[in-house]
Design a protein around this motif. Structure first.
Motif, PDB file in Angstrom:
ATOM      1  N   MET A 120       0.849  -1.201   0.000  1.00 18.28           N
ATOM      2  CA  MET A 120       0.000   0.000   0.000  1.00 18.28           C
ATOM      3  C   MET A 120       0.884   1.251   0.000  1.00 18.28           C
ATOM      4  SD  MET A 120      -3.215  -0.904   0.212  1.00 18.28           S
ATOM      5  CE  MET A 120      -4.333   0.196   1.097  1.00 18.28           C
TER       6      MET A 120
ATOM      7  N   ASP B 284      -2.912   4.639  -2.327  1.00 17.80           N
ATOM      8  CA  ASP B 284      -3.783   3.490  -2.030  1.00 17.80           C
ATOM      9  C   ASP B 284      -4.478   3.675  -0.681  1.00 17.80           C
ATOM     10  OD1 ASP B 284      -3.091   2.147  -4.338  1.00 17.80           O
ATOM     11  OD2 ASP B 284      -1.389   1.140  -3.395  1.00 17.80           O
ATOM     12  N   LEU B 285      -3.707   4.168   0.289  1.00 14.49           N
ATOM     13  CA  LEU B 285      -4.274   4.372   1.627  1.00 14.49           C
ATOM     14  C   LEU B 285      -5.354   5.441   1.624  1.00 14.49           C
ATOM     15  CD1 LEU B 285      -1.415   4.408   4.275  1.00 14.49           C
ATOM     16  CD2 LEU B 285      -3.451   2.977   4.256  1.00 14.49           C
TER      17      LEU B 285
ATOM     18  N   SER C 265      -8.391   4.024  -0.130  1.00 10.71           N
ATOM     19  CA  SER C 265      -9.097   3.025   0.653  1.00 10.71           C
ATOM     20  C   SER C 265      -9.960   3.667   1.741  1.00 10.71           C
ATOM     21  CB  SER C 265      -8.088   2.063   1.290  1.00 10.71           C
ATOM     22  OG  SER C 265      -8.760   1.193   2.170  1.00 10.71           O
ATOM     23  N   ARG C 266      -9.402   4.685   2.399  1.00  8.47           N
ATOM     24  CA  ARG C 266     -10.178   5.319   3.462  1.00  8.47           C
ATOM     25  C   ARG C 266     -11.374   6.073   2.881  1.00  8.47           C
ATOM     26  NH1 ARG C 266      -9.352   9.882   7.487  1.00  8.47           N
ATOM     27  NH2 ARG C 266     -10.716   9.216   9.196  1.00  8.47           N
TER      28      ARG C 266
ATOM     29  N   ILE D 111     -13.024   5.325   0.176  1.00  8.64           N
ATOM     30  CA  ILE D 111     -14.019   4.321  -0.206  1.00  8.64           C
ATOM     31  C   ILE D 111     -14.770   3.838   1.029  1.00  8.64           C
ATOM     32  CG2 ILE D 111     -14.268   1.944  -1.074  1.00  8.64           C
ATOM     33  CD1 ILE D 111     -12.038   2.605  -3.103  1.00  8.64           C
ATOM     34  N   PHE D 112     -14.020   3.610   2.109  1.00  7.98           N
ATOM     35  CA  PHE D 112     -14.656   3.198   3.375  1.00  7.98           C
ATOM     36  C   PHE D 112     -15.688   4.242   3.805  1.00  7.98           C
ATOM     37  CE2 PHE D 112     -14.915   3.223   8.012  1.00  7.98           C
ATOM     38  CZ  PHE D 112     -15.166   1.886   8.289  1.00  7.98           C
TER      39      PHE D 112
ATOM     40  N   ARG E 248     -18.812   4.237   1.556  1.00  5.34           N
ATOM     41  CA  ARG E 248     -19.682   3.078   1.812  1.00  5.34           C
ATOM     42  C   ARG E 248     -20.437   3.231   3.129  1.00  5.34           C
ATOM     43  NH1 ARG E 248     -15.373  -1.512  -0.392  1.00  5.34           N
ATOM     44  NH2 ARG E 248     -16.011  -1.410  -2.583  1.00  5.34           N
ATOM     45  N   GLU E 249     -19.787   3.843   4.136  1.00  5.75           N
ATOM     46  CA  GLU E 249     -20.484   4.098   5.390  1.00  5.75           C
ATOM     47  C   GLU E 249     -21.654   5.046   5.145  1.00  5.75           C
ATOM     48  OE1 GLU E 249     -19.344   1.551   7.332  1.00  5.75           O
ATOM     49  OE2 GLU E 249     -19.695   2.930   8.991  1.00  5.75           O
TER      50      GLU E 249
ATOM     51  N   MET F 134     -15.357   5.315  13.365  1.00  4.08           N
ATOM     52  CA  MET F 134     -16.727   4.900  13.688  1.00  4.08           C
ATOM     53  C   MET F 134     -17.554   6.183  13.697  1.00  4.08           C
ATOM     54  SD  MET F 134     -16.395   1.726  16.298  1.00  4.08           S
ATOM     55  CE  MET F 134     -14.873   1.890  17.182  1.00  4.08           C
TER      56      MET F 134
ATOM     57  N   ARG G  81     -13.567  -3.081   4.868  1.00 10.18           N
ATOM     58  CA  ARG G  81     -12.126  -2.806   4.870  1.00 10.18           C
ATOM     59  C   ARG G  81     -11.412  -3.880   5.682  1.00 10.18           C
ATOM     60  NH1 ARG G  81     -10.395   3.054   6.712  1.00 10.18           N
ATOM     61  NH2 ARG G  81     -11.172   2.300   8.708  1.00 10.18           N
TER      62      ARG G  81
ATOM     63  N   GLU H 188      -9.088  -4.896   8.222  1.00 11.59           N
ATOM     64  CA  GLU H 188      -8.464  -4.161   9.321  1.00 11.59           C
ATOM     65  C   GLU H 188      -7.163  -4.836   9.754  1.00 11.59           C
ATOM     66  OE1 GLU H 188      -9.439  -1.315   9.936  1.00 11.59           O
ATOM     67  OE2 GLU H 188     -11.565  -1.212   9.426  1.00 11.59           O
TER      68      GLU H 188
ATOM     69  N   ALA I 118      -4.413  -5.889   4.960  1.00 14.75           N
ATOM     70  CA  ALA I 118      -4.842  -4.852   5.904  1.00 14.75           C
ATOM     71  C   ALA I 118      -4.750  -3.457   5.303  1.00 14.75           C
ATOM     72  CB  ALA I 118      -3.990  -4.927   7.163  1.00 14.75           C
ATOM     73  N   THR I 119      -5.696  -2.637   5.633  1.00 13.36           N
ATOM     74  CA  THR I 119      -5.929  -1.249   5.204  1.00 13.36           C
ATOM     75  C   THR I 119      -6.663  -1.144   3.853  1.00 13.36           C
ATOM     76  OG1 THR I 119      -3.864  -0.800   4.006  1.00 13.36           O
ATOM     77  CG2 THR I 119      -3.829  -0.408   6.398  1.00 13.36           C
ATOM     78  N   GLN I 120      -6.810  -2.239   3.119  1.00 16.89           N
ATOM     79  CA  GLN I 120      -7.504  -2.136   1.830  1.00 16.89           C
ATOM     80  C   GLN I 120      -9.026  -2.268   1.970  1.00 16.89           C
ATOM     81  OE1 GLN I 120      -4.543  -4.810  -0.369  1.00 16.89           O
ATOM     82  NE2 GLN I 120      -5.708  -3.908  -2.047  1.00 16.89           N
ATOM     83  N   SER I 121      -9.742  -1.424   1.261  1.00 18.47           N
ATOM     84  CA  SER I 121     -11.198  -1.576   1.151  1.00 18.47           C
ATOM     85  C   SER I 121     -11.474  -2.521  -0.002  1.00 18.47           C
ATOM     86  CB  SER I 121     -11.860  -0.224   0.871  1.00 18.47           C
ATOM     87  OG  SER I 121     -11.856   0.566   2.030  1.00 18.47           O
ATOM     88  N   VAL I 122     -12.255  -3.553   0.250  1.00 20.82           N
ATOM     89  CA  VAL I 122     -12.457  -4.561  -0.789  1.00 20.82           C
ATOM     90  C   VAL I 122     -13.945  -4.861  -1.002  1.00 20.82           C
ATOM     91  CG1 VAL I 122     -10.234  -5.699  -0.447  1.00 20.82           C
ATOM     92  CG2 VAL I 122     -12.216  -6.437   0.892  1.00 20.82           C
TER      93      VAL I 122
ATOM     94  N   GLY J 160     -16.609  -2.125  15.511  1.00 16.97           N
ATOM     95  CA  GLY J 160     -16.488  -2.382  14.079  1.00 16.97           C
ATOM     96  C   GLY J 160     -17.665  -1.728  13.376  1.00 16.97           C
ATOM     97  N   THR J 161     -18.460  -2.525  12.649  1.00 16.71           N
ATOM     98  CA  THR J 161     -19.630  -1.945  11.995  1.00 16.71           C
ATOM     99  C   THR J 161     -20.934  -2.422  12.627  1.00 16.71           C
ATOM    100  OG1 THR J 161     -19.523  -3.721  10.355  1.00 16.71           O
ATOM    101  CG2 THR J 161     -18.503  -1.635   9.748  1.00 16.71           C
TER     102      THR J 161
ATOM    103  N   THR K 208      -8.581  -2.878  16.355  1.00 18.65           N
ATOM    104  CA  THR K 208      -9.761  -2.377  15.664  1.00 18.65           C
ATOM    105  C   THR K 208     -11.065  -2.835  16.293  1.00 18.65           C
ATOM    106  OG1 THR K 208      -8.441  -2.619  13.703  1.00 18.65           O
ATOM    107  CG2 THR K 208     -10.727  -1.992  13.393  1.00 18.65           C
TER     108      THR K 208
END
Lengths: 264, 639
Positions: free
Chosen positions: A1, A5-6, A9-10, A12-13, A16-17, A161, B245, B247, B285-289, B341-342, B395
């Motif tokens: 990463m 990329d980091l 990724s965040r 995208i997270f 999606r939330e 969160m 993601r 974690e 870890a750290t990737q959103s998939v 988490g979620t 996490t």
């Protein structure tokens, strides 16, 4: 990463939330570089399609190149575009300095959109490094009914969160690019080949570094005519990104006043 | 950019903490200036604005952008700015020192990998400095640099620095926070920030920037067990795509994975993506998939993806250290929503083990938990939830607590409290007899039927009738009656909201003990507050059925069996539910019996049928006390 990329990724997270927690949801598309990156990230998050409307707060004062870009890419990217006109200049707070009044039309445009579409979430492409008051923002930023921002009562935001629960009438601004820097945006545009309004690229020794409306945005002196040259330029410049946005500089607190009443 | 794959990339996030007025923002403003990181014109603007206010150059204005902050000269919110050292890029989070703004300090520090603790040389370690240090420890920040600031105010006295540096290092060591360095600085003048100080020639150590540049990055969590908290499931034609993601750990096509809490297993079929150079075959870890699986399983937001052999924990009760950010005190019995988490679950603060004294670093049971306090608590839910212990996997080892629309606390989960919970609530301690063995002997499972309703609605009458019927059927049955308990166990309590909560908390604990004996427990309590009924449900934990005994106030008042309504109307009884104290109608009771509209016999029959179906007849035992931990049938997939 790597760095990009980091960041990706965040973002995208975060997107999606927002999509899971806040409906109806919409994304603001100013047609500038950051919001194009944001749409690109949404396409990544939702696997090729943006599953909510994108909104252009139209003052009627964008550059012709900007409108042309909107027409082309709203079709190409299959966006559900909403481009309602912002309320007229007469309806804004007349005590604001002149150029800030022009910008304040957008704040009213936001309020109008939130009310008209009953939005619970509105995604905006602001970044912390753009401007000091934006640096204070949360990723999920609740707005009371009436669209105001009270930085004194911002909720704690812990470990990604995000707080997505708001009382009736309120909505949440979501800022998926908050943690990006200007140079990150450009490096990502380069890596992903994201299209932009051509005004960002120098012509006759001038280019727009931050793109707003005609009359309140000024070009900078620059010969950077492609993405690589812009990245090189950014690595050496110490000028502020929004120096060409006239409404930020009319008085010490002009931008803060705009933001507390709903500006992005 | 070439980066070691095992180290988190991106700007190095550091937080600057310390007591208000010890000079945090000034330190950052000056650091930005001295490293050429301020935008063009900003230094001139600061000089101009400072002069306008009749002050010397106020470096903190670079960060304290908001008008309010300039006027009051304090930092309200956490700000992030970027700066470049000769070695790498940093994002510095300026955290407010003022006690009132602790939630903002926590927001800032929660994102940091290292901290700079600023201590005023003329003031030394304050309570606030120690509180911040403890929070850093709690938030998982493990390395710190101590900047002893305002050295110019103590004539650059070496002995003062040495004393404070050693005091601070000792304190931090007791929190397992490593103080990498303590550095004497004068932030306003820039001494020992970016350049060595000519005025402190006795200092042979590094400048602040040199000290920052040698801090190691946090290790990525790739080598830890797989954890992915499911954010959502997208439908694409017949495909169901799971998104989230990673974690910690890794995930690749073909990997066997397990979903918590269902513990159903499948393999990763494929990753989905848009506009990537090549198809994705593995991620870490750290990737959103986004991915599909080989089996048709029920998966939803909140589920945790792990491997079958190294999965997370599950419990209905945990011990946690929390920082309480809401106005007012935290009380036992408080019901909150907990996000890990979620997933989100309703929890009740079932015990407070103490509030932290930042001086002796001990939790004191006799101290009330006030705003901004750190407390050790037990959180209990009626359903098992999925988590990790903080020291094992960060996490899922931390949680956010939500009350209504507000985030009121953050916490780290220190241990699974199930064993402690059983010991605390059971008269005989941990039992060797299982709930299933008891159910087999009793020929029914244990369950709590909580009858709630206005005084005079018929709760006690129904409870007595139901007990008789169940006894006649051979069931192990017990009644807990509000009036009876108030004569004995709860005779010290009145009717103020806090007393009502305590009354019900004790009743719930007793119900739990009876439930553990396998009994059918019939509880008759007005229990007017919805939050108290949620608390009761969470404390009981096992099979719990809220039964709303419904009769209008007018009907109850007309009956007035005990003459209480008349007294309440006359004012001789204070805080009487429905008259002078609020009644919150149950929104989602498991059962409603309408004694206002239907006869006693009919209501009793309805109640008995419900108990037979839920506790006595076939299959009920299999549902057990932790029903939701049972596997969810695949058939419910598209429900």
């Amino acid at each position: 990463m790597n760095d990009l990329d980091l960041l990706e990724s965040r973002s995208i997270f975060i997107l999606r939330e927002a999509f899971n927690k806040l409906r109806p949801l919409a994304m603001l598309w100013s047609l500038g570089k950051d919001s194009n990156v944001m749409i690109w990230l949404a396409k990544k998050a939702f696997l090729g399609k943006v599953p909510f409307p994108v909104m252009h707060l139209d003052t009627g004062l964008e550059f012709p190149e900007t409108y042309a870009f909107r027409e082309r890419y709203s079709a190409e990217w299959q966006l559900d575009l909403i481009a309602d006109p912002c309320p007229p200049i007469e309806s804004v707070d007349q005590s604001l300095p002149n150029d800030a009044r022009l910008a304040a039309r957008k704040s009213l445009g936001v309020t109008q959109a939130v009310e008209r579409y009953g939005l619970k979430g509105l995604i905006a492409g602001i970044r912390r490094d753009e401007q000091a008051t934006r640096a204070k923002e949360r990723v999920f930023s609740p707005r009371a009914a009436g669209n105001t921002w009270d930085f004194r009562t911002q909720p704690p935001e812990l470990w990604d969160m995000f707080a997505a629960d708001v009382p009736p009438g309120a909505h949440v601004r979501i800022h998926p690019l908050l943690h990006w820097n200007e140079i990150d945006i450009w490096c990502y545009i380069k890596r992903e080949s994201i299209p932009l309004v051509p005004l960002y690229f120098a012509k006759n020794g001038e280019r727009y570094r931050s793109l707003g409306e005609i009359g309140i945005t000024r070009p900078i002196t620059s010969n950077a005519s492609n993405v690589d040259e812009i990245i090189t330029e950014l690595k050496t410049t110490r000028a502020a990104e929004r120096a060409g946005r006239t409404m930020d500089h009319e008085s010490e607190d002009a931008f803060e006043r705009l933001r507390t009443t709903g500006y992005l | 950019m070439t980066i070691n794959d095992n180290v988190i990339a991106g700007a190095f996030p550091i937080v600057i903490v310390g007591h208000v007025d010890h000079g945090k923002s000034t330190l950052i403003g000056r650091l930005l200036n001295d490293t050429g990181s301020l935008p063009e014109g900003k230094a001139e603007e600061l000089r101009r604005v400072s002069k306008h206010r009749g002050m010397a150059v106020e470096w903190s204005f670079a960060l304290d952008a908001l008008q309010l902050e300039r006027d009051q000269a304090i930092t309200v919110d956490s700000t992030q700015v970027w700066f470049q050292s000769p070695l790498r890029r940093y994002v510095i989070i300026d955290a407010p020192g003022h006690l009132e703004f602790l939630r903002n300090m926590i927001t800032g520090a929660a994102q940091a990998e290292a901290a700079v603790i600023v201590v005023d040389a003329t003031q030394g370690l304050t309570e606030q400095t120690k509180r911040h240090a403890y929070l850093l420890h709690l938030l998982g920040v493990s390395q710190a640099i101590v900047a002893i600031n305002k050295m110019d105010k103590v004539d650059f006295d070496r002995s003062i620095f040495n004393r404070l540096a050693s005091e601070m290092k000792t304190h931090l060591a007791s929190l397992s926070l490593e103080a990498v360095n303590a550095i004497p600085v004068s932030a306003r003048e820039g001494d020992n920030l970016a350049k060595p100080s000519a005025r402190m020639a006795w200092w042979n150590g590094p400048t602040l920037i040199e000290a920052l540049d040698v801090l190691p990055r946090r290790r990525a969590t790739i080598d830890k067990p797989l954890r992915l908290a499911v954010q959502d499931v997208y439908h694409e034609g017949d495909e169901r795509i799971i998104v989230g993601r990673i974690e910690s750990g890794r995930l690749k096509v073909g990997d066997p994975i397990s979903f918590w809490p269902t513990q159903r297993t499948a393999r990763v079929k494929s990753f989905q993506s848009w506009s990537t150079a090549a198809p994705i075959l593995s991620a870490a870890a750290t990737q959103s998939v986004a991915f599909t699986i080989t089996e048709d399983l029920f998966v939803e937001r909140g589920h945790v993806v792990a491997t079958a052999d190294r999965g997370p924990r599950q419990s209905t009760s945990v011990r946690a250290r929390l920082f309480w950010l809401a106005p007012g005190h935290l009380h036992v019995g408080k019901t909150l929503r907990m996000r890990v988490g979620t997933s989100t679950v309703s929890v009740t603060v079932s015990a407070i083990h103490g509030a932290l004294d930042v001086d002796d670093l001990a939790f004191h049971q006799d101290r009330a938990v006030a705003t901004n306090d750190i407390a050790e608590v037990r959180l209990t839910s009626s359903v098992p939830f999925t988590f990790d212990l903080f020291h094992e996997n960060e996490t899922l080892g931390r949680a956010v607590l939500i009350d209504g629309y507000n985030v009121v606390a953050g916490c780290v989960i220190d241990r699974d409290a199930d064993v402690a919970a059983i010991t605390a609530s059971s008269a005989t301690g941990a039992s060797t007899i299982t709930i299933h063995e008891r159910a087999r002997r009793n020929k029914h499972q244990g369950a709590v039927y909580w009858l709630t309703g206005l005084s005079g609605a018929g709760k006690s009458t129904l409870a007595i009738g139901l007990q008789q019927k169940l006894f006649d059927l051979g069931a192990q049955v017990a009644i807990l009656d509000g009036d009876a308990l108030r004569r004995g166990l709860n005779s010290d309590l009145g009717y103020a909201p806090q007393d009502r909560t305590e009354n019900l908390r004790r009743a719930a604990e007793v119900a739990k003990i009876l439930l553990e004996t396998g009994s059918i427990v019939i509880a008759a309590f007005i229990s007017p507050a919805a939050s108290d009924r949620d608390m009761v449900r969470n404390i009981v934990g096992g099979p719990f059925h809220e039964v709303f005994v419904n009769a209008d106030l007018a009907i109850c008042e007309a009956r007035d069996v005990k003459g209480l309504y008349a007294k309440a109307r006359a004012g001789s009884i204070a805080e009487f539910t429905g008259i002078s104290s609020a009644w919150e109608t149950p929104e989602h009771p498991e059962l409603v019996v309408n004694t206002g509209a239907e006869s006693y016999e009919k209501c009793l029959e309805k109640l008995l049928t419900y108990v037979r179906v839920t506790a006595i007849e076939g299959g009920a035992i299999a549902k057990g006390s932790h029903a939701s931990s049972a596997a969810v049938p695949a058939g419910s997939l598209r429900a």
